[in-house]
Write a protein that holds these residues in place. Structure first.
Motif, PDB file in Angstrom:
ATOM      1  N   ALA A  79     -27.997  14.584  32.195  1.00 27.85           N
ATOM      2  CA  ALA A  79     -27.377  14.242  31.576  1.00 27.85           C
ATOM      3  C   ALA A  79     -28.040  12.907  31.004  1.00 27.85           C
ATOM      4  O   ALA A  79     -27.760  12.196  29.589  1.00 27.85           O
ATOM      5  CB  ALA A  79     -25.966  14.346  32.516  1.00 27.85           C
ATOM      6  N   ASN A  82     -30.509  14.455  28.184  1.00 31.51           N
ATOM      7  CA  ASN A  82     -29.254  15.559  26.903  1.00 31.51           C
ATOM      8  C   ASN A  82     -28.340  13.995  26.597  1.00 31.51           C
ATOM      9  O   ASN A  82     -27.811  14.041  25.205  1.00 31.51           O
ATOM     10  CB  ASN A  82     -28.621  16.858  27.377  1.00 31.51           C
ATOM     11  N   PRO A 105     -22.851  15.972  27.818  1.00 31.16           N
ATOM     12  CA  PRO A 105     -24.159  16.444  28.657  1.00 31.16           C
ATOM     13  C   PRO A 105     -23.660  16.417  30.290  1.00 31.16           C
ATOM     14  O   PRO A 105     -24.516  17.092  31.242  1.00 31.16           O
ATOM     15  CB  PRO A 105     -24.564  14.948  28.202  1.00 31.16           C
TER      16      PRO A 105
END
Length: 296
Positions: A79, A82, A105
């Motif tokens: 996460a 991203n 994300p």
């Protein structure tokens, strides 16, 4: 009832059938735009430091990166990377739309971790984005993405309403205001995405958040509680939020031209995202981003 309790009740009961088609379509366009931006950022190495850090963190194989064949990493690490990849490509990184660069994300990472269906991921994205849009300032000066991300993560982890409330309350401790401009693009969104998952995991493990945390934030931000929760479930703040300005067809052609990926792969990615409510594999979506970014 505290604001966090209102949102916890709403989010735990929300299903795709409760969400109007225009809201689902608008969210699909935003997801396409966000993923396209992430693929582009991956192709040109825009936030390679985040990718290096995420790979270095490693951890259990839970989630993959957009546009990178790095293998599965721990969900908070994925996460983080991203979020930076998606946030780096935004033309308005400090605008209210920056919340999607946190919520998406989180939903992609936790969705892969728990092997959620596509409709479950879509509902989590919409729930988290709705919370963020209702709390956001028009000038984008508030960091609300982590709150929406925590709600999305808790929803995908199927936490009960009390744990959802705790997750959002804990995430409130990560809310911070920008201290200046410049620096690495996408950094704030990436850190917020990782923190949102950590907040949800803390709640799932028994940590409690302030019962009236969102109420305190609303007071400090001079938001009326009645306005924040008004029409929840019937009116959608995220629908009025600025949507993507390109059509799916334009996304297809422009992605191919800009990124060098094959038209077939780009069209396949568009089809997967458009069908998100019909349970496609998130693994397929992430694998296609790698192919498009690599220009194969």
């Amino acid at each position: 009832m505290p604001v966090s309790g209102e949102f916890a009740d709403w989010a735990t009961e929300l299903t795709v059938r409760h969400i109007p088609v225009p809201v689902r379509r608008a969210t699909g366009r935003r997801i396409l735009t966000a993923i396209a931006g992430g693929v582009g950022a991956a192709r040109v190495g825009l936030v390679d430091p985040a990718v290096h850090v995420a790979v270095g963190i490693g951890g259990p194989p839970e989630a993959e990166l957009i546009g990178h064949a790095a293998g599965r990493l721990a969900a908070p690490a994925a996460a983080l990377a991203n979020g930076m990849l998606i946030g780096a490509a935004r033309s308005d990184p400090e605008g209210v739309g920056a919340a999607m660069a946190v919520v998406l994300p989180v939903a992609l990472a936790v969705g892969q971790e728990v092997k959620a269906r596509g409709d479950e991921v879509l509902v989590a994205v919409i729930a988290g984005h709705e919370l963020a849009c209702r709390l956001a300032a028009p000038d984008g000066s508030r960091s609300v993405g982590v709150l929406g991300g925590a709600l999305a993560a808790a929803r995908l982890m199927t936490l009960d309403r009390d744990r959802v409330r705790d997750a959002v309350g804990i995430a409130g401790g990560f809310v911070g205001e920008p201290i200046g401009t410049g620096g690495t693009v996408g950094l704030a969104g990436g850190i917020a995405a990782g923190n949102a998952i950590i907040a949800a995991r803390l709640a799932a493990s028994g940590a409690s958040g302030p019962a009236c945390g969102l109420d305190e934030l609303c007071r400090s931000w001079r938001l009326r509680r009645e306005t924040v929760v008004a029409g929840l479930g019937a009116e959608w703040a995220c629908e009025a939020h600025r949507a993507a300005t390109v059509s799916d067809y334009q996304f297809d052609l422009e992605t191919c031209a800009r990124l060098g990926g094959s038209r077939r792969d780009a069209r396949a990615l568009v089809a997967e995202v458009r069908a998100l409510a019909f349970a496609p594999s998130l693994d397929s979506i992430l694998a296609l981003t790698v192919k498009v970014a690599a220009g194969t």
